[in-house]
Design a protein around this motif. Structure first.
Motif, PDB file in Angstrom:
ATOM      1  N   THR A  23      -9.879  -3.167  15.933  1.00  0.00           N
ATOM      2  CA  THR A  23      -9.216  -3.378  14.643  1.00  0.00           C
ATOM      3  C   THR A  23      -8.142  -2.325  14.410  1.00  0.00           C
ATOM      4  O   THR A  23      -7.035  -2.649  13.952  1.00  0.00           O
TER       5      THR A  23
ATOM      6  N   LYS B 138      -4.096  -3.064  14.013  1.00  0.00           N
ATOM      7  CA  LYS B 138      -3.309  -2.570  12.879  1.00  0.00           C
ATOM      8  C   LYS B 138      -2.127  -1.731  13.361  1.00  0.00           C
ATOM      9  O   LYS B 138      -1.005  -1.851  12.844  1.00  0.00           O
TER      10      LYS B 138
ATOM     11  N   ILE C 299      -3.048  -7.253   6.711  1.00  0.00           N
ATOM     12  CA  ILE C 299      -4.195  -6.765   7.494  1.00  0.00           C
ATOM     13  C   ILE C 299      -4.517  -5.282   7.259  1.00  0.00           C
ATOM     14  O   ILE C 299      -5.510  -4.784   7.785  1.00  0.00           O
TER      15      ILE C 299
ATOM     16  N   SER D  82      -5.811  -3.653   4.866  1.00  0.00           N
ATOM     17  CA  SER D  82      -7.085  -3.353   4.185  1.00  0.00           C
ATOM     18  C   SER D  82      -8.295  -3.818   5.000  1.00  0.00           C
ATOM     19  O   SER D  82      -9.435  -3.651   4.558  1.00  0.00           O
ATOM     20  N   LEU D  83      -8.061  -4.339   6.189  1.00  0.00           N
ATOM     21  CA  LEU D  83      -9.162  -4.782   7.048  1.00  0.00           C
ATOM     22  C   LEU D  83      -9.955  -3.577   7.555  1.00  0.00           C
ATOM     23  O   LEU D  83      -9.401  -2.643   8.106  1.00  0.00           O
ATOM     24  N   LYS D  84     -11.265  -3.587   7.296  1.00  0.00           N
ATOM     25  CA  LYS D  84     -12.133  -2.470   7.711  1.00  0.00           C
ATOM     26  C   LYS D  84     -13.361  -3.014   8.415  1.00  0.00           C
ATOM     27  O   LYS D  84     -13.943  -4.006   8.006  1.00  0.00           O
TER      28      LYS D  84
END
Length: 168
Positions: free
Chosen positions: A142, A146, A163, A165-167
Motif C-alpha cells: 500500500t 501511494k 488513495i 487516506s488508505l491505511k
C-alpha cells in the motif's frame, strides 16, 4: 471446551471428584490416618490451583499463558493423587468412578486433552504469525502504491487524493 468440561463442569470432572475421593479414603482408612492426611494434602494442593482465563500475549510466542500453567498444575496434581491412591494397600471404593482403573483412565484423558489444546495453540500461533506477515506485506504494498501514484500524478492530483487516506 472439552477440557473445561473434564476439569470443571461435568458431574465426573476432576474438581467434582476430589470430595468423593477424599470421603472414600476417609471411609476406608479412618479419620487422621496417614492415607487420609496424604490425600487431604494433595486435594488441598489441587484446589489451590485456580483456572484463569487470562489470554496470552500474542506477541510473545514462547510465553506460556497463566491458564496453561494452571491446567498443567491441575493435571499433575491429579496424577499425583492417582499415584498416591495406587500406593495405598487395599484401596477399593465401591463407586466405579473412584476405582483405580477409572481414575487412571481419567488422568490419561486429561493428558490427551492438554496435548490437543497445546497442539491447537501451536497451530494458532503459526497462523497468527503468517497473518501478521501478510498484513505487513499488504502495508508495504500500500505504501509503495501511494508513493507510485504521488510520483506519477503529483500530490495535488485527484488520483492521489483518492488513495492518500488508505491505511492497512
Amino acid at each position: 471446551q472439552a477440557r473445561i468440561d473434564q476439569f470443571k463442569t461435568n458431574d465426573l470432572s476432576v474438581l467434582k471428584l476430589l470430595s468423593p475421593i477424599g470421603r472414600a479414603v476417609l471411609a476406608q482408612y479412618g479419620k487422621g490416618s496417614r492415607e487420609e492426611r496424604l490425600v487431604a494434602g494433595i486435594v488441598a494442593n489441587i484446589r489451590s490451583t485456580k483456572i484463569s482465563k487470562k489470554a496470552s500475549d500474542a506477541s510473545d510466542v514462547q510465553k506460556v499463558s497463566q491458564s496453561e500453567q494452571s491446567y498443567g498444575s491441575l493435571t499433575q496434581g491429579f496424577k499425583n493423587l492417582v499415584a498416591t491412591l495406587g500406593n495405598f494397600e487395599g484401596y477399593n471404593p465401591s463407586r466405579f468412578e473412584l476405582t483405580m482403573p477409572a481414575l487412571t483412565a481419567l488422568a490419561s484423558t486429561l493428558d490427551e486433552l492438554n496435548q490437543n489444546v497445546n497442539t491447537s495453540l501451536a497451530d494458532l500461533r503459526k497462523k497468527r504469525a503468517a497473518r501478521n506477515e501478510n498484513y505487513t506485506d499488504l502495508h508495504d504494498r500500500t505504501q509503495r502504491i501511494k508513493a507510485y501514484v504521488s510520483a506519477q500524478y503529483g500530490l495535488s492530483s485527484a488520483e492521489y487524493k483518492s488513495i492518500k487516506s488508505l491505511k492497512v
